[in-house]
Structures are given as structure tokens and as C-alpha cells.
Design an enzyme around this catalytic site. Structure first.
Site, mmCIF file in Angstrom:
data_model
loop_
_atom_site.group_PDB
_atom_site.id
_atom_site.type_symbol
_atom_site.label_atom_id
_atom_site.label_comp_id
_atom_site.label_asym_id
_atom_site.label_seq_id
_atom_site.Cartn_x
_atom_site.Cartn_y
_atom_site.Cartn_z
ATOM 1 C CB CYS A 98 -0.886 -0.011 1.235
ATOM 2 S SG CYS A 98 -1.849 1.478 1.464
ATOM 3 C CB CYS A 101 -0.929 1.686 5.705
ATOM 4 S SG CYS A 101 -1.369 0.188 4.803
ATOM 5 C CG ASP A 323 33.432 8.031 53.715
ATOM 6 O OD1 ASP A 323 34.099 8.694 54.534
ATOM 7 O OD2 ASP A 323 32.709 8.537 52.844
#
Lengths: 504, 236
Positions: A98, A101, A323
Site C-alpha cells: 500500500c 500504510c 564511606d
């Protein structure tokens, strides 16, 4: 036109010529719509190369709805042709992609993985394919949201065809209606059959199925050409000239490349972790390809939770941090693990097993407790652990002179002590140079047997206080400091976090 | 919680029994609750004991004098006779690249009687103590070259210029020295630091490093200079 293809009213048997559902009122309605379309426009569009469903989309007055999905492409084609013997066999026309699309509404595409052309005459074949691909991803779901992504050139294609129609059939009423987009049309066609085939509801849930159509390889050229063409066409229309001809639609239209992706919204797990090692960082820490520390809390927790969820990846969030050389003891620190695209939600039992695995591991670097799956309230929980909360620590401190009796009192008598900390040198490279006022809520000194220069300092401070700098003074940039209070040099040997209060 | 058994109340003697039975059940419940509270308390104590054990277990060998925070976190460099004889300075470089600049113990200012009496940051084109560096990007920081003057330190005898020694952005000067210049006499290597500079590019630091000497080399140099004065213990 053969009588076989006309569905009789109330006929419920499966008919020949590709009708896939009962010859019921639905197909009858579609048939009647087909017959009512403007035959000149239909002939034009068919010869241009517009597919059957796009024709319905563009020129039907009736709304494009799910009834259409019950009719096969070849049947639709035969209904539209209506006695036009010159157009040749349906086969050759159906094989053209198509021009609007790009095959999407014809259920024709090129499979991304297998790299070959796939054609389905009916929506049910297509739905079966999608179902297979979704099932391969092993997601566990009862509802899904359907998303469709199509190439942008489809808009241009449609615009071109519509402007052609407007010129030729300017007086027709069906032109004025808003047209449903290719994206929405596909959703309308397949949503119900897909729901049935997957055995799930459709809603805007946390699980999404995305159908992606992308243009075939040399799209870069195609896009610029199309945009250029449509721009030209637009200005021509403004100039009033009639140069839109069927020649401008003569392009080779390639089918799109199609793929299916499933994605689940992230799920969250909460808990509290302990860090028993002084050589384990909180998060993955790599400098110049070398890992700092032996492991990280993030990787130990995430690495064990991720397999239980069959997820793609994880993110670690903690209420504060410590830490690498500081242990996290006591009640543990709250954390969240966010898992991307998990395929299954782990049961309470499997979460318990994850906890045990981490807690009983040989090296005992990290511990975890209260591991559970948590919903959207997780962020509120994290926020609680932030700025206003208090933290408790124990530090091993050395001072240059022996500890005296009066020191115990002079330290424990200091309540809600205000200190001013300049940004510590060790983080000054990445943080703003600011003066931060913090509060030390209370402190206690604990003697260590046999050592007069060392003691354990227990303290409770405002969140965000740099403890190490409070002890050694950071070159005098934190005042007061342990050293200035005791009147001598002080050094911190090691630090442990013993409580992260979350405010009950 | 134990269920209180419901028994039918029929005749009087049995009622007595029932009351007894109920009382016993209630007592048992109370006992259980007390026990639970005691267990909770014990658990808390247990947790605290666990914590204490963890806290104390980690204390290994404790040296008489542990290394200082500066020694652990910084690498010490020195430059001697910088632009002028006797102008010895230290550059403590942190792992994150920042450099703390200050006067080395052999600086001639310390040899003057009475030590350092005044520190003035108003040198060169601006007063270094009024600069306001802000933000993570360290906006408004003075771009310094090794020769850029940081401050003037004065003794009873003379005034000496202290320079950056490092190319980079001047993040901070120790303005406490203005009110307390004696900090330089007592602890030039800690509270008496002069400034903090951030080298802008790794290449700048590598080039800078060539003109600096290490702690070991500095110590050797000092020994060679037969100084009559005792070295500050804080140097070690």
C-alpha cells in the site's frame, strides 16, 4: 460477482473465499459499507496502489471499527472490485504494498529477526504471530497496554493521497470527515483478538506491548524525497496549479520492518542493609578500569535480587551513604532496588531465600533484612531518611594526650552542639565550597581498657554531618572539633554507623 | 493469647471451678505477655551485645602514635628556595587532586625572633581573602600560576611573599591567619595552612610536579643544612 461471497443475513457457517468468522451481521455491515463507497474513488485508489483497509479508512462515511478485522484482505478486495474485470486477478493487486500504510494494514511486513517478508491475509494470523513473540519474552501478566509505532512518512503518504482526492472529488461529503490514523486503525483491528489470544485485559497497565514498524533500509533517501515531494505538492496546490499527477505516486514502496517489544514498568524492593566490611563501597566504584574496594553493596543486593525477578537491569537507591571504610551496623540503612522489565514478581519465599543467601554468604561483607516488594509509596519512604533525620555513630578516636576524668564530663555535657563545617577538602573537588552548620545532638566517651590515648566516641548527629572532619578538624575548617574541645590533636582511626533513624 | 475456655455454668460448685479455670487462663495470658516483653527486652539487649561485640572486635593493634589524617590522605611535596633563598613551602596533594599550600618548617620566616606576627592577603592585584568561589564549577576562582602571590607574612624583622607553586584555580585561603597569625608558628602544617588550589588540568600538575621534591628528598636536604634549630615534631 459471485453470490458465494455475499453473506446472507443470519448465516452462521464459515463461508468460502476467506471469510474467517461467521457470516453474521458484522461481515454483512462491512459488505454493505464496501458497496456504498464511491466507485470512482475506489477505482482510482486501487489503481494508485492504496490498500483495501486504507480505502475504507479514507473514504468511508461509517466509522472504521473492529468489524473490519473479521474480513480477510482478499475478501475485502473482491467486494471493492465489483465487476471490474480489467483489473486482473486479485493476487497481483494484493501483492502490492500500500502506498499509504506501507503494508501495515495489509498485515504485510518484513520480520526484523528472520529478515524475511511475512504476509497474512487475515488479522488472526497476524495476531497469532504477535502472541508467539510476546510469549517468547516470558512475561507474566494479566493486562497490557498496546502501543504502536509507525514510520513518519506514512503521514506524508496520506497527505499526498488526500490532496489528490480533494482535487478530484472536491464536492464529496465523505472527504470532510476526520480520518482515523494508520496507528489507531491497526489497534482497532487487532486489540480484541489479541486480548483473547493472550488471555488478558487491556488497560493502561504497567505492562506494555509495543509493535514497532520502521522503514526499510534506504529510508534516508526515501524520506527526504518524500518530504521534498510533498512540499512541492503543497506549494503547487497553493499556486492553484494542477500538477498533482499519478506519476508522483510511482515509487517503489518497501514493506516495513516489524518487531515486537514487551516492557514492564519497574518494580521496587525495600529493606535495610548492613555493611560489615571496611573494604566494600556502597555503589559500584570503578576508576580507570580498576574497581575500588572488594565489592559493592549495590552489586551484592542487586545481583541477587535481579535473577529472582528475571529482570533486565536494576538501580540502587539508599537513604544516605557511608564511606567505603565505614561499617553500617545497628538497625541497618534503608534502601530501594528498582528492577527494570521484570518478568515475574518474586514470592515471599524467594525473597526470604535471597535474604538468606546474602546473609549466609561465606565472606559476610553485607547483610540485609526486611526485604520486601513495595509499591509507589517507596519514594516517600526514602525521603524520610533524608535531611531532617538523625544518625548515630561510634568512632575510635586517638588524642595526643592521655584521657582524663574531666574529659568524660566535658564531652557528655555538650548537648545540641552547633558546629560549622567548611566543605571538607576530600570532597571539595566536586561539591560547592560552603559553610554548613550542623548539630551534634549528644556525645559519650567510652574508655578502652589498656589504652589511655584511645577511646570510643559515641555520638548522635544531624544528617549530613561529616564525622571524620569533626574529629580531626580538617585543618581547622570544622569548628569546634574534637581536638579543639579537648585542647589537643585528635585523629579518627575508624568509624561505624550504628543507627539511621527513619522517624517512626 | 490463649483462648479462654468457655465452659457451661451449671451448678454452684462447678461455677467455682469455672472461675478458677478462667482465672488460671487469664494468669497464663498475663504470664505470656510478661514473657514476651521480657523476651523483647532480652532481644534488645542481645542486639546491643551483638553490636558491642562487632564494635570492639574490629579494634586490632593500636599504635602509640597513629598516622595523621594528613599523612593518610595526602601525598607531601616540597619546594625549596622558591624564587628566593630560604622560601621553602609544602604542597600536600589529596587523592582528588586538590593541593594544600603552606610554609615548610625550614622557611626562613620561622628563623626570625618572635616568629610570624602578621599575615596579609592583599597582594598582587586583589585581596585574596575576599574572593568568593561558588558552585561545583568553582566560579570566580582566581586563576593562579606558580608565581602568583598568595600573601605576605611578616615577622619583627622582615616580610616574605608566599606564592602558589601550583598552576590552577585558587579555591580558598585560610582567612583565620589574619586574626591568628600565630597558627603559623604552632602548626604551619595543619591549622596554619595558607591556601587550597585546584589544578585545572592533569597535564598542569604533571608539569608542576617536576619542580617539586618528595618528603624523603626534603628530609635529606634539611639534614644537609646544618640547622641549629630542632625540627617541629609535627613534620613527622
Amino acid at each position: 460477482m459471485s453470490d458465494e461471497t455475499v453473506p446472507a443475513a443470519g448465516d452462521s457457517s464459515v463461508l468460502v473465499n476467506g471469510l474467517v468468522s461467521h457470516g453474521d451481521s458484522k461481515t454483512r455491515r462491512v459488505y454493505e459499507t464496501a458497496r456504498s463507497l464511491h466507485s470512482g474513488a475506489v477505482k482510482d485508489l486501487l489503481s494508485l496502489g492504496v490498500c483495501e483497509r486504507c480505502i475504507f479508512r479514507l473514504i468511508a462515511v461509517e466509522a472504521f471499527d473492529s468489524d473490519l478485522s473479521s474480513v480477510s484482505t482478499s475478501t475485502l478486495h473482491s467486494w471493492l472490485e465489483s465487476g471490474d474485470d480489467e483489473t486482473g486477478s486479485s493476487e497481483s493487486n494484493c501483492s502490492r504494498i500500500c502506498i499509504v500504510c506501507l503494508g501495515i494494514l495489509q498485515f504485510v511486513f518484513s520480520d526484523a529477526a528472520e529478515k524475511k517478508l511475512v504476509k497474512s491475509d487475515t488479522s488472526s494470523d497476524y495476531v497469532a504471530r504477535v502472541t508467539d513473540l510476546v510469549k517468547q519474552d516470558l512475561h507474566d501478566f494479566d493486562s497490557f497496554g498496546l502501543e504502536v509505532s509507525v514510520p513518519s512518512t506514512i503521514m506524508d503518504n496520506e497527505r499526498a493521497v488526500l490532496s489528490y482526492l480533494k482535487e478530484k472529488y472536491s464536492t464529496e461529503g465523505w472527504l470532510q470527515r476526520d480520518k482515523i490514523s494508520v496507528k489507531d486503525a491497526l489497534k482497532v483491528l487487532i486489540l480484541d483478538p489479541l486480548k483473547a489470544s493472550l488471555g488478558a485485559q487491556s488497560d493502561s497497565s504497567s505492562f506494555h506491548i509495543r509493535l514497532t514498524y520502521s522503514e526499510a533500509s534506504d529510508e534516508a533517501l526515501g524520506v527526504s524525497k518524500t518530504t521534498h515531494e510533498s512540499k512541492r505538492r503543497k506549494t503547487d496546490a497553493e499556486n492553484g496549479s494542477n500538477c498533482t499527477s499519478e506519476n508522483s505516486f510511482e515509487k517503489v514502496y518497501e514493506p516495513c520492518i516489524f518487531s515486537v517489544h514487551c516492557n514492564k514498568m519497574p518494580i521496587f524492593f525495600s529493606g535495610r542493609y548492613f555493611k560489615y566490611s571496611r573494604n566494600v563501597s556502597q555503589s559500584r566504584w570503578i576508576i580507570d578500569d580498576e574497581r575500588m574496594g572488594e565489592a559493592s553493596v549495590e552489586e551484592i543486593l542487586g545481583g541477587n535480587i535481579l535473577p529472582a525477578c528475571l529482570g533486565d537491569s536494576y538501580k540502587f537507591h539508599a537513604a544516605g551513604r557511608e564511606d567505603i571504610d565505614v561499617r553500617m551496623l545497628g538497625s541497618g540503612r534503608p534502601f530501594l532496588i528498582e528492577v527494570q522489565n521484570s518478568r515475574q514478581c518474586p514470592s515471599e519465599q524467594s525473597l526470604k531465600e535471597v535474604e538468606e543467601k546474602i546473609n549466609n554468604s561465606e565472606k559476610k561483607l553485607v547483610g540485609v533484612k526486611d526485604l520486601k516488594c513495595i509499591g509507589s509509596q517507596c519514594w516517600a519512604m526514602m525521603r524520610e531518611g533524608e535531611a531532617e533525620k538523625q544518625k548515630q555513630y561510634v568512632a575510635l578516636v586517638w588524642i595526643a594526650r592521655p584521657l582524663e576524668e574531666k574529659d568524660f564530663n566535658s564531652i557528655s555535657s555538650l548537648k545540641e552542639l552547633k558546629i560549622l563545617q567548611k566543605t571538607p577538602v576530600r570532597v571539595l573537588h566536586r561539591r560547592s565550597p560552603l559553610d554548613r552548620e550542623k548539630i551534634i545532638h549528644w556525645m559519650n566517651v567510652e574508655k578502652i581498657k589498656g589504652h589511655s590515648h584511645y577511646f570510643l566516641l559515641h555520638l548522635c548527629t544531624q544528617a549530613g554531618t561529616y564525622i571524620k572532619e569533626f574529629v580531626h578538624g580538617d585543618l581547622g575548617r570544622t569548628t569546634p572539633s574534637m581536638g579543639s574541645i579537648l585542647g589537643c590533636r585528635a585523629e579518627i582511626i575508624q568509624l561505624d554507623v550504628t543507627d539511621v533513624k527513619m522517624g517512626d | 493469647m490463649e483462648e479462654i475456655q468457655k465452659t457451661e455454668v451449671t451448678t454452684n460448685p462447678e461455677t467455682e471451678d469455672v472461675i478458677e479455670l478462667t482465672k488460671q487462663s487469664v494468669e497464663a495470658c498475663d504470664e505470656q505477655q510478661k514473657q514476651q516483653a521480657q523476651e523483647d527486652g532480652e532481644k534488645r539487649d542481645e542486639d546491643e551485645d551483638e553490636l558491642r561485640k562487632l564494635l570492639l572486635s574490629d579494634i586490632g593493634e593500636l599504635p602509640l602514635i597513629p598516622p595523621s589524617a594528613t599523612q593518610i590522605n595526602f601525598v607531601s611535596y616540597f619546594i625549596t628556595d622558591f624564587t628566593k633563598s630560604g622560601h621553602d613551602q609544602y604542597i600536600y596533594r589529596h587523592a582528588n587532586g586538590l593541593c594544600v599550600i603552606g610554609l615548610a618548617p625550614t622557611h626562613i620566616a620561622f628563623k626570625d625572633e618572635g616568629g610570624i606576627t602578621n599575615v596579609d592577603f592583599n597582594v598582587g592585584k586583589s585581596d585574596r581573602s575576599v574572593l568568593k568561589v561558588s558552585g561545583k564549577r568553582k566560579k570566580n576562582a582566581l586563576r593562579s600560576e606558580p608565581n602568583t602571590a598568595l600573601c605576605k607574612v611578616s615577622t619583627a624583622k622582615d616580610t616574605y611573599i608566599v606564592r602558589c607553586c601550583v598552576k590552577g584555580s585558587l579555591l580558598e585561603v585560610n582567612e583565620r591567619l589574619i586574626m591568628q597569625p600565630e597558627l603559623l608558628n604552632s602548626s604551619a602544617d595543619r591549622e596554619g595552612y595558607i591556601a587550597i588550589i585546584m589544578p585545572t588540568r592533569p597535564a598542569d600538575w604533571t608539569k608542576n610536579k617536576e619542580s617539586l621534591i618528595t618528603l624523603e628528598e626534603y628530609k635529606e636536604k634539611k639534614e644537609k643544612v646544618q640547622s641549629a634549630e630542632t625540627l617541629e615534631p609535627c613534620m613527622l
